[in-house]
Design a protein around this motif. Sequence first.
Motif, mmCIF file in Angstrom:
data_model
loop_
_atom_site.group_PDB
_atom_site.id
_atom_site.type_symbol
_atom_site.label_atom_id
_atom_site.label_comp_id
_atom_site.label_asym_id
_atom_site.label_seq_id
_atom_site.Cartn_x
_atom_site.Cartn_y
_atom_site.Cartn_z
ATOM 1 N N CYS A 167 -4.416 14.990 -14.631
ATOM 2 C CA CYS A 167 -5.326 15.192 -15.607
ATOM 3 C C CYS A 167 -5.526 13.608 -15.563
ATOM 4 N N ALA A 168 -4.604 12.916 -14.618
ATOM 5 C CA ALA A 168 -5.311 11.011 -15.117
ATOM 6 C C ALA A 168 -5.903 10.734 -14.188
ATOM 7 N N GLY A 169 -6.088 11.772 -12.947
ATOM 8 C CA GLY A 169 -7.104 10.903 -11.920
ATOM 9 C C GLY A 169 -7.025 10.420 -10.420
ATOM 10 N N ILE A 170 -5.617 10.688 -10.517
ATOM 11 C CA ILE A 170 -4.728 9.699 -9.830
ATOM 12 C C ILE A 170 -5.250 9.820 -8.281
ATOM 13 N N ARG A 171 -5.625 8.679 -7.381
ATOM 14 C CA ARG A 171 -5.714 8.899 -6.261
ATOM 15 C C ARG A 171 -4.629 8.336 -5.131
ATOM 16 N N ARG A 172 -3.921 7.551 -5.948
ATOM 17 C CA ARG A 172 -2.709 6.725 -4.979
ATOM 18 C C ARG A 172 -1.603 7.071 -6.118
ATOM 19 N N LEU A 173 -0.584 7.226 -4.837
ATOM 20 C CA LEU A 173 0.991 6.836 -5.516
ATOM 21 C C LEU A 173 2.110 5.743 -4.510
ATOM 22 N N VAL A 174 1.627 4.866 -5.226
ATOM 23 C CA VAL A 174 3.043 3.467 -4.561
ATOM 24 C C VAL A 174 3.756 3.582 -4.884
ATOM 25 N N ASP A 175 4.387 4.315 -4.376
ATOM 26 C CA ASP A 175 6.578 4.162 -4.647
ATOM 27 C C ASP A 175 6.991 2.741 -4.597
ATOM 28 N N ASP A 210 9.775 13.085 2.114
ATOM 29 C CA ASP A 210 9.473 13.701 3.096
ATOM 30 C C ASP A 210 8.187 14.567 2.982
ATOM 31 N N ASP A 211 8.942 15.135 1.460
ATOM 32 C CA ASP A 211 7.862 15.978 0.615
ATOM 33 C C ASP A 211 6.831 15.220 0.033
ATOM 34 N N LEU A 212 6.705 14.782 -0.669
ATOM 35 C CA LEU A 212 5.715 13.509 -2.392
ATOM 36 C C LEU A 212 4.587 13.341 -1.437
ATOM 37 N N PRO A 213 4.523 12.718 -0.568
ATOM 38 C CA PRO A 213 3.259 13.099 0.367
ATOM 39 C C PRO A 213 2.162 14.085 0.282
ATOM 40 N N PHE A 214 3.500 14.913 1.224
ATOM 41 C CA PHE A 214 2.432 16.031 0.750
ATOM 42 C C PHE A 214 1.878 17.134 0.513
ATOM 43 N N LEU A 215 2.783 17.258 -1.472
ATOM 44 C CA LEU A 215 2.456 17.442 -2.233
ATOM 45 C C LEU A 215 1.339 17.089 -2.851
ATOM 46 N N LEU A 216 1.043 15.681 -2.940
ATOM 47 C CA LEU A 216 0.951 14.794 -3.788
ATOM 48 C C LEU A 216 -0.775 14.597 -2.777
ATOM 49 N N ARG A 217 -1.138 15.316 -1.879
ATOM 50 C CA ARG A 217 -2.405 16.040 -0.836
ATOM 51 C C ARG A 217 -2.897 16.745 -1.605
ATOM 52 N N GLU A 218 -2.182 17.413 -1.307
ATOM 53 C CA GLU A 218 -2.073 18.664 -1.677
ATOM 54 C C GLU A 218 -2.599 19.063 -3.344
ATOM 55 N N ILE A 219 -2.183 18.586 -4.136
ATOM 56 C CA ILE A 219 -2.213 19.318 -5.427
ATOM 57 C C ILE A 219 -2.948 18.361 -6.207
ATOM 58 N N CYS A 220 -3.144 16.979 -5.649
ATOM 59 C CA CYS A 220 -3.479 15.979 -6.970
ATOM 60 C C CYS A 220 -5.157 15.318 -5.602
ATOM 61 N N TYR A 253 0.064 8.763 -0.731
ATOM 62 C CA TYR A 253 1.194 8.107 -0.812
ATOM 63 C C TYR A 253 1.400 6.580 -0.097
ATOM 64 N N LEU A 254 1.933 5.499 -0.559
ATOM 65 C CA LEU A 254 2.557 4.295 -0.412
ATOM 66 C C LEU A 254 3.884 3.956 -0.946
ATOM 67 N N HIS A 255 4.444 3.840 -0.286
ATOM 68 C CA HIS A 255 5.850 2.598 -0.306
ATOM 69 C C HIS A 255 5.480 1.616 -0.179
ATOM 70 N N GLU A 256 6.026 1.297 -1.231
ATOM 71 C CA GLU A 256 6.482 -1.068 -1.284
ATOM 72 C C GLU A 256 7.464 -0.851 -1.330
ATOM 73 N N PRO A 257 8.235 -0.744 -0.501
ATOM 74 C CA PRO A 257 10.069 -1.793 -0.907
ATOM 75 C C PRO A 257 9.854 -3.424 -1.537
ATOM 76 N N LEU A 258 8.247 -3.749 -1.262
ATOM 77 C CA LEU A 258 7.833 -5.626 -1.953
ATOM 78 C C LEU A 258 8.019 -5.383 -3.281
ATOM 79 N N LEU A 259 8.259 -4.257 -4.312
ATOM 80 C CA LEU A 259 8.000 -4.244 -5.288
ATOM 81 C C LEU A 259 8.957 -3.648 -6.178
ATOM 82 N N ALA A 260 10.536 -3.168 -5.682
ATOM 83 C CA ALA A 260 11.656 -2.234 -5.705
ATOM 84 C C ALA A 260 12.667 -3.720 -5.815
#
Length: 145
Positions: A22-30, A46-56, A60-67
């Motif tokens: 609904c928000a039109g998200i094209r990139r998820l930063v974990d 291991d699952d989220l990149p596939f689900l994001l690509r297929e559903i939305c 997917y990017l993982h950014e531990p610098l922001l953790a």
Amino acid sequence: MEVYTIGFAKRTAPDFFGALRCAGIRRLVDVRLNNTSQLAGFTKRDDLPFLLREICRAEYLHEPLLAPTQDMLDTYKKRKGSWQDYERHFLELMAERKIEEQISPALFAVPTVLLCSESTADHCHRRLVCAYLQDAWGDLEAVHL
């Protein structure tokens, strides 16, 4: 620029992915430190990149610098530290890491969401990341899904 945030706790997969679509998200930063926990359910690394690509149709990017650090998480969650101390330490960590120089505003050139586990942004570091970058860059508005 708008930067979205979302947590997966207390959400079903249809609700989570529906909110992203609904928000039109094209990139998820974990922005989680640990993205492999079995408590993460449908948001495991291991699952989220596939689900994001297929559903939305999102990447997917993982950014531990922001953790946060493991010690910060343990102090706050396991040792029942105060939110005020956690917030102060996390913002200090962002300043030490100079995330405003390490992360480019171009990361948010497409509709982007920061992912963490907390169900709301009130007591979550994803809100603090947005506040820190707002102070550093100026033109940033957080939208919490």
